[in-house]
Design a protein around this motif. Structure first.
Motif, mmCIF file in Angstrom:
data_model
loop_
_atom_site.group_PDB
_atom_site.id
_atom_site.type_symbol
_atom_site.label_atom_id
_atom_site.label_comp_id
_atom_site.label_asym_id
_atom_site.label_seq_id
_atom_site.Cartn_x
_atom_site.Cartn_y
_atom_site.Cartn_z
ATOM 1 N N UNK A 1 -15.523 -1.903 -7.917
ATOM 2 C CA UNK A 1 -14.111 -2.254 -8.036
ATOM 3 C C UNK A 1 -13.596 -2.913 -6.755
ATOM 4 N N UNK A 2 -12.971 -4.108 -6.849
ATOM 5 C CA UNK A 2 -12.377 -4.737 -5.667
ATOM 6 C C UNK A 2 -11.188 -3.921 -5.168
ATOM 7 N N UNK A 3 -11.066 -3.803 -3.858
ATOM 8 C CA UNK A 3 -10.011 -2.972 -3.268
ATOM 9 C C UNK A 3 -8.616 -3.451 -3.664
ATOM 10 N N UNK A 4 -8.404 -4.759 -3.723
ATOM 11 C CA UNK A 4 -7.082 -5.309 -4.022
ATOM 12 C C UNK A 4 -6.632 -5.030 -5.449
ATOM 13 N N UNK A 5 -7.558 -4.622 -6.322
ATOM 14 C CA UNK A 5 -7.210 -4.351 -7.716
ATOM 15 C C UNK A 5 -6.920 -2.873 -7.977
ATOM 16 N N UNK A 6 -6.920 -2.061 -6.936
ATOM 17 C CA UNK A 6 -6.682 -0.626 -7.115
ATOM 18 C C UNK A 6 -5.176 -0.393 -7.213
ATOM 19 N N UNK A 7 -4.719 -0.139 -8.426
ATOM 20 C CA UNK A 7 -3.295 0.059 -8.716
ATOM 21 C C UNK A 7 -3.143 1.278 -9.619
ATOM 22 N N UNK A 8 -1.948 1.845 -9.690
ATOM 23 C CA UNK A 8 -1.749 2.985 -10.598
ATOM 24 C C UNK A 8 -1.830 2.518 -12.043
ATOM 25 N N UNK B 1 6.409 14.090 -9.236
ATOM 26 C CA UNK B 1 7.631 13.290 -9.329
ATOM 27 C C UNK B 1 7.750 12.246 -8.242
ATOM 28 N N UNK B 2 7.166 12.511 -7.058
ATOM 29 C CA UNK B 2 7.242 11.537 -5.966
ATOM 30 C C UNK B 2 6.031 10.608 -5.919
ATOM 31 N N UNK B 3 5.240 10.580 -7.006
ATOM 32 C CA UNK B 3 4.151 9.615 -7.098
ATOM 33 C C UNK B 3 2.883 10.009 -6.377
ATOM 34 N N UNK B 4 2.632 11.309 -6.222
ATOM 35 C CA UNK B 4 1.409 11.779 -5.585
ATOM 36 C C UNK B 4 0.492 12.421 -6.628
ATOM 37 N N UNK B 5 -0.794 12.513 -6.296
ATOM 38 C CA UNK B 5 -1.765 13.148 -7.187
ATOM 39 C C UNK B 5 -1.730 14.661 -6.981
ATOM 40 N N UNK C 1 0.842 -1.194 0.000
ATOM 41 C CA UNK C 1 0.000 0.000 0.000
ATOM 42 C C UNK C 1 0.878 1.246 0.000
ATOM 43 N N UNK C 2 0.617 2.148 -0.959
ATOM 44 C CA UNK C 2 1.446 3.338 -1.136
ATOM 45 C C UNK C 2 0.581 4.588 -1.004
ATOM 46 N N UNK C 3 1.051 5.572 -0.267
ATOM 47 C CA UNK C 3 0.349 6.842 -0.095
ATOM 48 C C UNK C 3 0.473 7.672 -1.370
#
Length: 856
Positions: free
Chosen positions: A531-538, A515-519, A455-457
């Motif tokens: 949408x299943x939670x485990x499938x939420x990816x960038x 650049x640091x991967x934030x929105x 899990x990534x912020x």
């Protein structure tokens, strides 16, 4: 007629049509090819006496006995023409596009027990040939009857009345670009339902029957073998086929383009007028959207539909926030936009081409005539213009689909693509901050996504939240509150955070990724119940060239040369469903990085004409007679035979595409160039594990690097793409192969002495079992090593990837680098070997140092 007439009409230097072909023993084949020449027609071909007897059928074969199709006999064609698909160039006989419309086997209806070919020729000579066909579309009894009093080559193709015959049948039904307008809805509905139901039953049954082996016996046994398959019950759950994000729109002859609807993906299963509407994660939508359930329950067939639940605004655009509000307010124009049909009256349709499924679906929706159900229309070929229309009208994006694609449940492949106009991302709600000012309960949502199962912020979102939404979200989040952060990293916020279990999925729009991967500037759009939670990816867009194989046959202009590319849809990796066209697209996309490592080097061709699970062969001697005149080659004497061999030399994209089109999955150059063939640019050590863990390969490589470092020699490492690692030591083409091989042997034996339990320098497999073989024998004239960025014919379509020495550690895996992610890596890290040519180690100086230290 003979093949001489066929050959007289064709220039085989310009057309890829086959010259000849030897029939296989056993069953006799037929093929029907759809031919877009000066006029559209169908070529009907039967294998008789070693060739394909051929007729041009203007309107195409029919399964309706009332249709007596004119068939004009033409010259015999070679047996190998049965597989021909492609474009015959302008200016040539029959110029236009050809593809296979149907294919199968046939038998004589009244065999005399003697020679098949003699009896068939006798019937043809008499002008009355009766056959039993076993194809995907053409099945049962047919007659070819020569017309009397007409031209010598005029025949009629007639379907006999049997269990396969239908009242209505049109070959053009299978090519929706020619689907005829239906007229008045009520009158057309029954007629269309009947015609299409019969057509789809025949197609679905044929696809199953062609997978079964039937005995080459009598027509009676043939009929028995071709008996229609049993009907299938509707499955409990159908997993939606998924799309892959690409960076830009494109045009393509074999593609269709649809609106990307901004709503909830939903499957509707209707059986005996009872419907189940459910999401991707199998959540029921029946209580949420009763008007749609009521509408689909009026369908008079048992069906399974795939589509999107949307709410349209006053401009006719799908609005996701209005859809969110619909469940509480019941306001808005609720629509079920359907774009696929998976089941019809006991028949699974996933194996039918997409255009056939959509043609059936369009008629089904028309017969329903309910405003709550909308057929999602499409355009053919012109995706760029469609994307511009979407941009002007501010749609979310468009969807591109291969027109002949099957429906692959639950799979995210390269047959369905999406091109976004607006930046949107699904995210997990992982917490919320305390409110400030007039806002109550929630200040901002803390968002995260899964990246490599971690899990990534990705930032926090306060925009788009009104009072009603905040109240709803607050109530939904209270049961999920937890004392600890779900992130392993430390997250800094301006206000205190209440952490929650990451199970609620939301959708946000945003300006860009930082650049640091934030929105940057995310705005809340709503919750994603589907949408299943485990499938939420960038979602990272793929390069277009990697994602689109546009045609079965295509011709590219590269370096001012026309390069015909054949059999682009042939599957080279059966398990991964990777095609020959995708392989060529990868190499062309990576050409700027690969070509510097190939320039002026002789190449050994390792060809896999039928993919990684088919037979392969090595070819050093290029077939110059059939190679294009612009292909560069070099004649060299082969050490093994003493004969002259024409080696291919690849210095440009045109040659690279030509070589890969021959079936060369991997690229194998010499270590030396034409200017100094006896002096290699590199010394190479190939680390090949034999039944031993990969960590020992890494250990061996690091020992070799330490030893080379002690001599102040610069070395480079890459994965082999197979099982091991390759270590390159640049030598500047100053030393002969004998010198580099002796030095490589010294390094190999020295490291073997340091690691005797885990390494071997003996080539025999029995001596190196459960050890890493340090191969120094590659340093010989004519030996080859897989090029940097070369794909390997291995499961997963792995790539030989240049590495930073820091990456050579316990985390390294060969499978980390493949045809799907290698271009993204190159874009991020650049070409790690771009300066390898400029590095010139002084091998003579190192050898002197070794001799001095050993007293030699």
């Amino acid at each position: 007629m003979t093949l001489s007439k066929y050959k007289q009409k064709r220039n085989f230097k310009e057309t890829t049509e086959p010259v000849a072909g030897k029939p296989e023993t056993g069953k006799h084949i037929f093929v029907v090819q759809r031919h877009h020449a000066s006029r559209l027609h169908y070529d009907f071909r039967l294998e008789v006496d070693g060739v394909l007897k051929s007729w041009a059928v203007p309107k195409g074969p029919s399964m309706n006995p009332a249709d007596k199709r004119l068939a004009m006999e033409v010259e015999d064609h070679p047996y190998d023409y049965k597989d021909f698909e492609g474009t015959i160039p302008a200016g040539n006989y029959g110029a236009g596009t050809v593809y296979i419309w149907d294919k199968g086997t046939f038998e004589l209806m009244n065999p005399d027990g003697k020679s098949f070919d003699k009896e068939a020729l006798r019937e043809l000579k008499s002008g009355d040939l009766k056959i039993v066909m076993k194809g995907k579309k053409l099945k049962g009894e047919f007659a070819l009857v020569k017309m009397k009093g007409k031209e010598d080559n005029a025949w009629l193709l007639i379907k006999h009345k049997d269990k396969y015959a239908v009242d209505e049948y049109n070959s053009e039904d299978y090519t929706p670009e020619r689907v005829k307008a239906q007229g008045e809805k009520e009158k057309a509905a029954a007629k269309v339902a009947k015609k299409k139901s019969v057509a789809v039953v025949r197609s679905a049954d044929a696809k199953k029957n062609t997978k079964e082996k039937s005995s080459p016996a009598t027509p009676a046994s043939a009929k028995k073998a071709a008996r229609p398959a049993k009907k299938s019950a509707i499955k409990k759950v159908y997993k939606p086929m998924l799309t892959t994000l690409v960076r830009e729109a494109f045009d393509g002859d074999n593609w269709l383009f649809e609106t990307k609807w901004d709503g909830y993906r939903a499957i509707a299963s209707v059986e005996k007028n009872k419907a189940t509407l459910y999401s991707r994660n199998e959540k029921s939508f029946n209580k949420d959207y009763p008007p749609i359930v009521a509408a689909v329950e009026k369908i008079s067939h048992n069906v399974v539909l795939d589509g999107e639940v949307i709410v349209l605004d006053n401009k006719g655009h799908a609005d996701f926030q209005s859809l969110q509000n619909y469940k509480t307010t019941g306001k808005g124009k609720l629509i079920y936009a359907v774009f696929d049909l998976l089941h019809l009256d006991g028949h699974e349709l996933q194996q039918l081409p997409l255009l056939e499924r959509k043609s059936l679906l369009k008629d089904l929706v028309a017969s329903l005539d309910d405003p709550a159900i909308r057929f999602s229309t499409h355009v053919l070929k012109k995706g760029t213009a469609f994307f511009e229309k979407a941009r002007k009208q501010q749609w979310e994006g468009i969807i591109a689909k291969k027109a002949d694609s099957i429906y692959e449940e639950g799979r995210r492949g390269l047959s369905w693509l999406k091109i976004k106009i607006l930046n949107e991302q699904e995210a997990l709600i992982c917490g919320y901050t305390a409110p400030r000012g007039s806002r109550k309960k929630i200040g901002a949502l803390v968002l995260g996504i899964y990246e490599n199962k971690k899990l990534k912020y990705i930032g926090h979102c306060g925009g788009g939240l009104n009072e009603a939404l905040i109240t709803e979200l607050y109530d939904r989040l209270q049961p999920l509150i937890t004392k600890t952060s779900p992130f392993s990293e430390k997250v800094t916020t301006n206000m205190p955070v209440t952490w929650v279990k990451p199970s609620l999925v939301c959708q946000v729009k945003f300006q860009e990724w930082t650049g640091d991967g934030h929105l940057r500037q995310p705005i809340f759009l709503g919750l994603r119940e589907d949408k299943p939670a485990k499938e939420v990816r960038p979602e990272k867009a793929k390069n277009l060239t990697m994602a689109t194989t546009i045609e079965k046959e295509r011709t590219l202009t590269l370096n001012s040369k026309k390069v015909p590319l054949t059999n682009q849809s042939k599957i080279y990796w059966p398990d991964e469903k990777i095609s020959k066209g995708e392989l060529i697209d990868y190499y062309l996309a990576a050409a700027q990085y690969i070509l510097p490592h190939l320039k002026d080097r002789p190449l050994s061709l390792h060809r896999f004409p039928n993919g990684i699970k088919g037979p392969s062969f090595y070819q050093k001697d290029l077939d110059l007679e059939h190679a294009p005149a612009w292909i560069k080659s070099v004649p060299l004497l082969a050490d093994s035979t003493g004969k002259e061999v024409d080696y291919l030399v690849c210095n440009n994209e045109a040659t690279l595409a030509y070589m890969v089109n021959l079936g060369c999955i991997e690229i194998n150059p010499w270590l030396s160039r034409l200017s100094s063939l006896d002096k290699p640019d590199f010394m190479v050590l190939d680390l090949d594990p034999e039944n031993i863990d990969f960590k020992y390969v890494v250990e061996t490589a690091l020992h070799i690097k330490d030893l080379l470092d002690s001599f102040k020699m610069t070395s480079f490492c890459k994965t082999s793409g197979s099982t091991g690692l390759h270590i390159y030591v640049p030598t500047g083409a100053k030393y002969p192969y004998d010198a580099t091989r002796l030095f490589a042997e010294y390094i190999a034996r020295h490291v073997n002495e340091e690691l005797p339990k885990s390494t071997s320098v003996v080539r025999a497999k029995s001596a190196r079992n459960k050890k890493v073989y340090i191969d120094f024998l590659q340093n010989s004239r004519g030996q080859t090593v897989a090029s940097p960025y070369s794909v390997r014919p291995k499961p997963g379509a792995t790539v030989s990837m240049p590495l930073d020495w820091k990456e050579v550690n316990e985390k390294l895996k060969i499978s980390d680098f493949n045809i799907h992610n290698s271009l993204e890596r190159i874009n991020e890290k650049g070409d790690l070997w771009h300066d390898i040519k400029s590095v010139k180690n002084d091998l003579r100086k190192v050898i002197r140092e070794i001799e001095s230290n050993t007293g030699a």
